[in-house]
Design a protein around this motif. Structure first.
Motif, PDB file in Angstrom:
ATOM      1  N   ASN A 194      -6.338   0.960  -6.230  1.00  0.00           N
ATOM      2  CA  ASN A 194      -6.686   1.310  -7.440  1.00  0.00           C
ATOM      3  C   ASN A 194      -6.026  -0.019  -8.628  1.00  0.00           C
ATOM      4  O   ASN A 194      -6.267   0.743  -9.530  1.00  0.00           O
ATOM      5  CB  ASN A 194      -5.486   2.535  -7.519  1.00  0.00           C
ATOM      6  N   SER A 240      -7.646   0.037   1.068  1.00  0.00           N
ATOM      7  CA  SER A 240      -8.812   1.656   0.272  1.00  0.00           C
ATOM      8  C   SER A 240      -6.965   1.397  -0.833  1.00  0.00           C
ATOM      9  O   SER A 240      -7.463   2.102  -1.891  1.00  0.00           O
ATOM     10  CB  SER A 240      -9.104   2.648   1.722  1.00  0.00           C
ATOM     11  N   ALA A 241      -5.845   1.758   0.408  1.00  0.00           N
ATOM     12  CA  ALA A 241      -4.755   1.963  -0.748  1.00  0.00           C
ATOM     13  C   ALA A 241      -4.233   1.274  -1.724  1.00  0.00           C
ATOM     14  O   ALA A 241      -3.115   1.749  -2.994  1.00  0.00           O
ATOM     15  CB  ALA A 241      -3.469   2.384  -0.065  1.00  0.00           C
ATOM     16  N   ASP A 255      -2.311  -5.618   1.850  1.00  0.00           N
ATOM     17  CA  ASP A 255      -1.548  -4.692   3.045  1.00  0.00           C
ATOM     18  C   ASP A 255      -2.612  -4.905   3.954  1.00  0.00           C
ATOM     19  O   ASP A 255      -3.866  -5.063   3.769  1.00  0.00           O
ATOM     20  CB  ASP A 255      -1.148  -3.970   1.973  1.00  0.00           C
ATOM     21  N   ALA A 287       4.708  -0.664  -2.110  1.00  0.00           N
ATOM     22  CA  ALA A 287       4.160   0.382  -3.087  1.00  0.00           C
ATOM     23  C   ALA A 287       5.148  -0.169  -4.471  1.00  0.00           C
ATOM     24  O   ALA A 287       4.576  -0.112  -6.113  1.00  0.00           O
ATOM     25  CB  ALA A 287       3.390   1.398  -3.157  1.00  0.00           C
ATOM     26  N   ALA A 317       0.841  -1.343  -0.178  1.00  0.00           N
ATOM     27  CA  ALA A 317       0.152  -0.335   0.004  1.00  0.00           C
ATOM     28  C   ALA A 317       1.161   1.192   0.367  1.00  0.00           C
ATOM     29  O   ALA A 317       1.030   2.128  -0.658  1.00  0.00           O
ATOM     30  CB  ALA A 317      -1.259  -0.260   1.147  1.00  0.00           C
ATOM     31  N   GLY A 318       1.699   1.274   0.390  1.00  0.00           N
ATOM     32  CA  GLY A 318       2.728   2.223   0.297  1.00  0.00           C
ATOM     33  C   GLY A 318       4.169   2.321   0.340  1.00  0.00           C
ATOM     34  O   GLY A 318       4.611   0.602   0.590  1.00  0.00           O
ATOM     35  N   ASP A 361      -4.304  -2.024   4.414  1.00  0.00           N
ATOM     36  CA  ASP A 361      -4.965  -0.321   3.938  1.00  0.00           C
ATOM     37  C   ASP A 361      -5.195  -1.160   2.697  1.00  0.00           C
ATOM     38  O   ASP A 361      -4.831  -0.320   1.997  1.00  0.00           O
ATOM     39  CB  ASP A 361      -3.782   0.437   4.229  1.00  0.00           C
TER      40      ASP A 361
END
Length: 95
Positions: free
Chosen positions: A56, A52-53, A48, A31, A26-27, A50
């Motif tokens: 996409n 929502s991250a 992950d 990512a 996610a990050g 998260d």
């Protein structure tokens, strides 16, 4: 003296058709690794905490499996979901 360094570190299509499971996607580093592998042709399963991250990524063809990898059950679900959707795992990037 001319600069002889390659303009690209990895050969295009290096991971074409390979299935890569990326945790912590996610990050940050996770990512960035996911983006690089995708650009090199990998089919991705991303996980992950998260979810929502990672939303996409579904539009880009990745399998997204939200999970807390501190839990054994979640780890098993990530592997099972990856195998169910993509058929195999060729590589794991564990963040």
């Amino acid at each position: 003296m001319t600069d002889q360094r390659p303009t690209q570190l990895f050969a295009p299509g290096l991971f074409e058709g390979k299935v890569v499971l990326v945790t912590g996607a996610a990050g940050g580093v996770g990512a960035a690794v996911a983006e690089l592998l995708f650009s090199l042709g990998a089919r991705l399963a991303l996980t992950d905490l998260d979810a929502s991250a990672l939303a996409n990524w579904t539009d880009r063809g990745a399998v997204v499996i939200p999970a807390d990898l501190r839990r054994v059950d979640d780890c098993e679900q990530v592997v099972a979901g990856t195998l169910a959707e993509l058929g195999r795992v060729d590589a794991l990037v564990s963040r």
